[in-house]
Design an enzyme around this catalytic site. Structure first.
Site, short mmCIF file in Angstrom:
data_model
loop_
_atom_site.label_atom_id
_atom_site.label_comp_id
_atom_site.label_asym_id
_atom_site.label_seq_id
_atom_site.Cartn_x
_atom_site.Cartn_y
_atom_site.Cartn_z
N SER A 8 -59.98 48.31 -51.05
CA SER A 8 -59.16 47.21 -51.81
C SER A 8 -59.39 47.32 -53.07
CB SER A 8 -59.37 46.17 -51.22
OG SER A 8 -60.63 45.83 -51.37
N ALA A 41 -65.40 45.80 -63.38
CA ALA A 41 -65.32 46.60 -64.55
C ALA A 41 -65.17 45.55 -65.71
CB ALA A 41 -64.07 47.43 -64.47
N GLY A 43 -65.48 46.83 -69.69
CA GLY A 43 -65.16 47.21 -71.06
C GLY A 43 -63.57 47.52 -71.00
N GLY A 44 -63.16 47.92 -70.16
CA GLY A 44 -61.58 48.36 -70.14
C GLY A 44 -60.94 49.54 -69.66
N GLU A 109 -64.62 52.88 -77.80
CA GLU A 109 -65.69 53.17 -76.96
C GLU A 109 -66.41 54.45 -77.27
OE1 GLU A 109 -65.20 51.96 -72.97
OE2 GLU A 109 -65.52 49.76 -73.39
N ASP A 199 -69.03 56.20 -48.62
CA ASP A 199 -68.70 56.46 -47.03
C ASP A 199 -67.58 57.41 -47.17
OD1 ASP A 199 -70.18 54.41 -46.88
OD2 ASP A 199 -68.82 53.02 -46.05
N HIS A 220 -75.98 54.24 -65.90
CA HIS A 220 -75.53 53.28 -67.03
C HIS A 220 -77.05 52.77 -67.67
CE1 HIS A 220 -73.95 50.52 -69.84
NE2 HIS A 220 -72.66 50.91 -69.44
N ARG A 265 -73.99 58.63 -72.55
CA ARG A 265 -74.74 57.73 -71.61
C ARG A 265 -76.31 58.33 -71.01
NH1 ARG A 265 -70.29 54.48 -68.20
NH2 ARG A 265 -69.62 53.11 -70.18
N HIS A 326 -74.39 54.03 -61.53
CA HIS A 326 -73.32 53.47 -62.16
C HIS A 326 -71.79 54.11 -61.58
CE1 HIS A 326 -70.84 50.78 -64.63
NE2 HIS A 326 -70.69 51.98 -65.48
N ARG A 361 -68.35 61.35 -67.06
CA ARG A 361 -67.36 60.40 -67.22
C ARG A 361 -67.27 59.68 -68.68
NH1 ARG A 361 -66.05 54.43 -66.16
NH2 ARG A 361 -68.35 54.59 -66.08
#
Ligand SMILES: Cc1cc2nc3c(=O)[nH]c(=O)nc-3n(C[C@H](O)[C@H](O)[C@H](O)COP(=O)(O)OP(=O)(O)OC[C@H]3O[C@@H](n4cnc5c(N)ncnc54)[C@H](O)[C@@H]3O)c2cc1C
Length: 498
Positions: A8, A41, A43-44, A109, A199, A220, A265, A326, A361
């Site tokens: 969801s 979430a 930052g955006g 970012e 899962d 992170h 990161r 993260h 990422r």
């Protein structure tokens, strides 16, 4: 036509809404609707939405950060469909922040060469996206069932025809969409909710689907650890000038990387881990208190409130931070239309490996990935039941026991933290694989039916990490500290059939 959606978050609800336009849709999730990574979430979401930017530039930035493992076709799909995905979110009612002149407010970012990160409520983007989606879901013709965990997929002649739940009910469907999110909660210290246990990867693997690049787990660098949970301190603070200080109060990132606190990161997380080890402490400090207090409260309302609730004040002085699991770059292999290698089974969002993120990422590309590829997956379902073509790289086979066992959650999470964490060695990974294999083959039948799924996903992550004898992106091997050109390829795994 019947479509079953599992999850969801942004990927699951967006898919359910779109599929409900032509199919009978059931959406299952194992907790409440809002207990998702999406909701957290901060930052955006990145997309090339201005005349000064372009999908091709966004694609270049993404590929540069991916450490040689981005699939260019997936990156093109992600970035080219980005502006349309933002339009759709606006139509669904997401109130992105705007400037005084009414134009969308865009942030910069790490790794993005130009401002392209849309945000909502300052640093509460996920909350705004999740609640807009949940509102639309309430108005749509979708059968929503919360608190229901999927424990197996139903197969018929190699095709996925539904899923079985922890209540031992089998729901049949013409198409099943896995949108089960990330795997951070396989670790003791994570920014994810406790239900993010990978899962979907185990479900798909057991059904015979190819899984890819599972060793790439992003940690992170900056989370505030309090009461056993890790509260994310967004990269945006470092973007605005926050500095990292070791136990002596000295800045240490400037000597590690030219971009100092804004280095990738994985590098910041490794440097913090090293500083903590060297000083024998469990955190370093992050300080942004040199900026104006009113500005900080307005720019970072979520972080300001979240840290205050945990006994710290970003406007008053340094706060303690440490790295936390993260984001999972690896996942169920899909083509650019969300199709897995099993007919009738689709995967989208963080549980999928589209190839868009490579080995690392870029911040704010994951919400975009969830939005873009869930839309593409539903398009593919509408067009017909073709599976993805198997990947061209070599696929390795792994045996697993049909009656999966498991340890307890604390033992599983401790194993992942200690042996498959930020920095890895052959010795630790071997120990992890042995332990996880033993648990999955001979472990006790657990009371929580999703624990065997988590144990299998953990075993697959450890196995993939052991095999990749190099350092690339988020995968840091102390015994192989450099990238190896022979390893500039994906790792692919599939269940070995007896
Ligand atoms: C603290 C934090 C901050 C972040 N900030 C950003 C950001 O600023 N920008 C960005 O792009 N990304 C960010 N991310 C990452 C991003 O939020 C996620 O990658 C994205 O939201 C994943 O969406 P999803 O729909 O795939 O999964 P999720 O939103 O995690 O949803 C997963 C769903 O699957 C369900 N589920 C799982 N297993 C089962 C099962 N067995 N049976 C039934 N249901 C199941 C869960 O109940 C849940 O409903 C952040 C992540 C975190 C944790």
């Amino acid at each position: 036509m019947r479509v079953l959606v599992i999850g969801s978050g942004l990927a699951g609800i967006n898919a359910a809404l779109l599929a409900s336009e032509f199919a009978d849709v059931t959406l299952l999730c194992k907790s409440s609707l809002g207990e998702t990574n999406t909701q957290r979430a901060q930052g955006g979401i990145a997309a090339a939405v201005t005349a000064l930017d372009a999908p091709a530039i966004h694609a270049e930035d993404t590929i540069r950060a991916g450490a040689g493992l981005c699939d260019p076709e997936a990156v093109r799909a992600l970035t080219a469909d980005g502006p349309a995905a933002i339009q759709r979110m606006l139509q669904l009612g997401v109130n992105f922040d705007r400037q005084r002149n009414g134009e969308l407010s865009l942030a910069t970012e790490g790794a993005h060469s130009t401002p392209r990160v849309l945000h909502a409520g300052g640093d509460q983007t996920g909350l705004h996206i999740q609640s807009a989606l949940v509102d639309r879901l309430a108005e749509a013709k979708v059968d929503v069932r919360t608190g229901v965990a999927v424990t197996d997929l139903a197969l018929e002649a190699g095709r996925c025809v539904g899923a079985t739940t922890d209540a031992r009910e089998t729901l049949l469907a013409d198409a099943v969409i896995l949108a089960t999110g990330g795997a951070g909660a396989l670790y003791q210290t994570t920014t994810n909710p406790s239900n993010a246990t990978g899962d979907g990867i185990a479900l798909a693997f057991r059904a015979g689907a190819v899984v890819r690049d599972l060793e790439f787990v992003q940690f992170h660098p900056t989370a505030l650890i309090a009461d056993g949970s890790a509260f994310l301190i967004s990269e945006a603070l470092r973007g605005d000038g926050a500095v990292l200080l070791d136990a002596r109060g000295d800045r240490f990132m400037a000597s590690v990387h030219p971009d100092a606190e804004l280095a990738p990161r994985s590098i910041v997380a490794q440097a913090i881990t090293e500083a903590m080890r060297r000083d024998g402490v469990d955190h370093v400090s992050l300080d942004i208190s040199h900026l104006d207090s009113d500005y900080l409260r307005h720019r970072f309302p979520g972080v300001y409130r979240g840290t205050l609730e945990r006994g710290h004040d970003i406007t008053a002085g340094p706060i303690p931070v440490a790295p936390a699991a993260h984001y999972h770059m690896g996942g169920v292999y899909t083509d650019i239309n969300g199709r897995t290698t099993v007919q009738g089974l689709y995967a989208t969002g963080e549980c999928a490996s589209t190839g868009a993120h490579g080995a690392n990422r870029v911040a704010s590309n994951s919400l975009l990935e969830a939005a873009v590829f869930s839309t593409r997956a539903v398009g593919a379902i509408g067009r017909g039941p073709e599976p993805a073509r198997p990947p061209s790289d070599h696929v390795q086979r792994l045996h697993t026991h049909a009656q999966a066992g498991a340890p307890s959650w604390p033992r599983l999470r401790q194993t992942m933290n200690e042996l498959v964490g930020i920095t890895r060695t052959r010795e630790h990974l071997n120990a992890a694989v042995d332990r996880l294999t033993d648990w999955s083959e001979r472990g006790e039948a657990p009371t929580d039916p999703t624990l065997p799924l988590a144990t299998l996903t953990s075993r697959l992550i450890a196995q993939a990490a052991l095999q990749r004898t190099e350092t690339r992106g988020a995968h840091l091997r102390l015994d192989y500290p450099d990238a190896n050109p022979d390893w500039q390829r994906h790792s692919l795994w599939q269940l070995a059939r007896e």
